[in-house]
Enzyme design. Structure first.
Site, PDB file in Angstrom:
ATOM      1  CD  GLU A 194      49.370  16.246  57.625  1.00 30.27           C
ATOM      2  OE1 GLU A 194      48.741  15.821  58.549  1.00 30.27           O
ATOM      3  OE2 GLU A 194      50.325  15.721  57.172  1.00 30.27           O
ATOM      4  CB  ILE A 246      47.848  20.569  47.630  1.00 27.80           C
ATOM      5  CG1 ILE A 246      47.956  19.957  49.109  1.00 27.80           C
ATOM      6  CG2 ILE A 246      49.122  20.536  46.752  1.00 27.80           C
ATOM      7  CD1 ILE A 246      48.780  20.594  49.804  1.00 27.80           C
ATOM      8  NE  ARG A 272      30.497  56.666  36.817  1.00 29.84           N
ATOM      9  CZ  ARG A 272      29.270  56.344  36.338  1.00 29.84           C
ATOM     10  NH1 ARG A 272      29.071  56.117  34.911  1.00 29.84           N
ATOM     11  NH2 ARG A 272      28.419  56.069  37.114  1.00 29.84           N
ATOM     12  CD  GLN A 307      32.651  52.556  49.049  1.00 30.99           C
ATOM     13  OE1 GLN A 307      32.399  51.166  49.187  1.00 30.99           O
ATOM     14  NE2 GLN A 307      31.661  53.164  49.215  1.00 30.99           N
ATOM     15  N   GLY A 361      32.247  52.127  42.524  1.00 33.02           N
ATOM     16  CA  GLY A 361      30.720  52.410  42.840  1.00 33.02           C
ATOM     17  C   GLY A 361      30.065  51.034  42.526  1.00 33.02           C
ATOM     18  CD  GLU A 395      53.784  30.861  51.798  1.00 33.29           C
ATOM     19  OE1 GLU A 395      54.904  30.982  52.316  1.00 33.29           O
ATOM     20  OE2 GLU A 395      53.351  29.986  51.030  1.00 33.29           O
ATOM     21  CB  THR A 432      47.065  33.216  59.635  1.00 39.09           C
ATOM     22  OG1 THR A 432      47.401  33.073  61.175  1.00 39.09           O
ATOM     23  CG2 THR A 432      46.305  31.815  59.186  1.00 39.09           C
TER      24      THR A 432
END
Length: 375
Positions: free
Chosen positions: A124, A154, A261, A330, A333, A357, A359
């Site tokens: 709520e 919700i 890469r 990270q 890049g 769920e 904190t």
């Protein structure tokens, strides 16, 4: 390999194949356009995913909590929003646990067939983590109940057909009610514009003098807190798997990218710092999976210690999701900062797993309470 993992190895493979074929191609579009995963949800019916935990006689697959977690992890690897939409269909297992046979026969086949979707009605505007501060009221009137109140954040708000609403029935007691979007007095707030999980619709659910027959009350009108506590224990494991899947998907993406890469004449996966980061990410993912698996084993065995271990799994898996997706960005890049790459979306999706769920701060308080009471 654990006995549970061995038992569900083929199931994991089939869900992963489905996710790669059906969910992955739509994931970026759903996020970009902030629309519900209509096509992906419909496709999931062929694999029986929305009906996974329900009894066979109601159209379900009778998948236990580990099957549910495997499905959540594999779906979340490629599209956390769609995984959330599919798993939200499992909410009405509370009707199986606490409802009458008539209620089950009326509502559950709608869910297992995909004709209807469902959602929680818990949080709520002023409640947040304090669920027992809920102000939505249900007042007896004639042969039924009248509900008034607003539920916030919700998942599937406005998209779902059935809402399992937690409402105050006395000064200190609560009940659970089945509210349909077509019931007079039910309306919805504007769709929330969110950091992540953009393919999962979120809105307020507003109830203004919603009159319900007695048949919409689930079980005892003063036992709703107990019912919801039991339901949320299972949900906490499912959402741990959801976070784990996001982390696993980000790790997969980072490993692929760093292998392909090239810099300074070689694959960057050969660089020591890159390999060290990848190793740390893998450690976090695999340790989280092990902790979640153990919690599932406790749940299946009916061990009361599952309460503690479900909270540990929720914290570990969601913290892992945030850490691993950040590292995945990270490792990409500058490209990781672009919407062209999935890790950017995964990082945004991961954040909410530390918030909902219960904190992670609330979960840590619960963990501390459990371990100190055991001394």
């Amino acid at each position: 390999m654990s006995h549970l993992e061995a038992e569900y190895r083929d199931f994991r493979t089939s869900v992963r194949r489905f996710a790669n074929d059906e969910l992955a191609p739509r994931a970026a579009m759903l996020d970009r356009e902030q629309m519900p995963p209509v096509e992906s949800f419909a496709a999931s019916l062929s694999l029986g995913l929305p009906s996974l935990p329900y009894p066979q006689h109601l159209g379900g697959g009778e998948g236990d909590i580990y099957a549910q977690c495997v499905a959540m992890e594999e779906l979340s690897r490629v599209c956390a929003s769609t995984a959330l939409a599919i798993s939200s269909s499992w909410i009405l297992m509370a009707v199986v646990a606490f409802g009458t046979e008539a209620q089950q026969n009326e509502v559950i086949p709608q869910i297992t067939s995909g004709k209807a979707r469902c959602a929680w009605g818990l949080t709520e505007p002023k409640g947040g983590s304090d669920l027992m501060a809920a102000s939505t009221k249900a007042v007896q009137s004639g042969d039924g109940w009248v509900l008034n109140g607003t539920k916030r954040f919700i998942t599937n708000g406005g998209w779902a057909d059935w809402y399992l609403v937690f409402a105050r029935t006395t000064e200190k007691r609560f009940g659970l009610f089945l509210v349909n979007k077509a019931d007079p007095g039910v309306s919805f707030g504007a769709p929330e514009r969110k950091m992540g999980m953009r393919g999962s619709p979120t809105s307020d659910v507003i109830m203004d003098n919603v009159a319900l027959p007695e048949s919409r009350l689930l079980g005892d009108p003063e036992q709703g807190a107990r019912y919801i506590t039991e339901a949320l224990l299972k949900s906490r494991l499912q959402m741990s798997a959801h976070a784990l899947g996001i982390a696993a998907g980000a790790l997969d993406a980072a490993l692929r990218y760093t292998t392909e890469r090239e810099q300074f004449g070689q694959s960057i996966s050969k660089f020591q710092m890159i390999r060290a980061m990848a190793a740390e990410m893998a450690i976090k993912v695999e340790s989280s999976r092990s902790v979640l698996r153990h919690a599932c084993e406790l749940f299946i065995a009916g061990d009361p210690e599952v309460k503690l271990h479900a909270s540990i799994a929720k914290v570990l898996c969601s913290d892992t999701a945030m850490a691993v997706t950040t590292d995945a960005v990270q490792l990409h890049g500058g490209y990781g900062y672009l919407e062209d790459y999935a890790v950017e979306r995964m990082m945004r999706d991961a954040k909410v797993t530390q918030i909902w769920e219960g904190t992670n701060q609330i979960q840590r308080m619960m963990i501390a309470k459990e371990i100190y009471e055991a001394v």
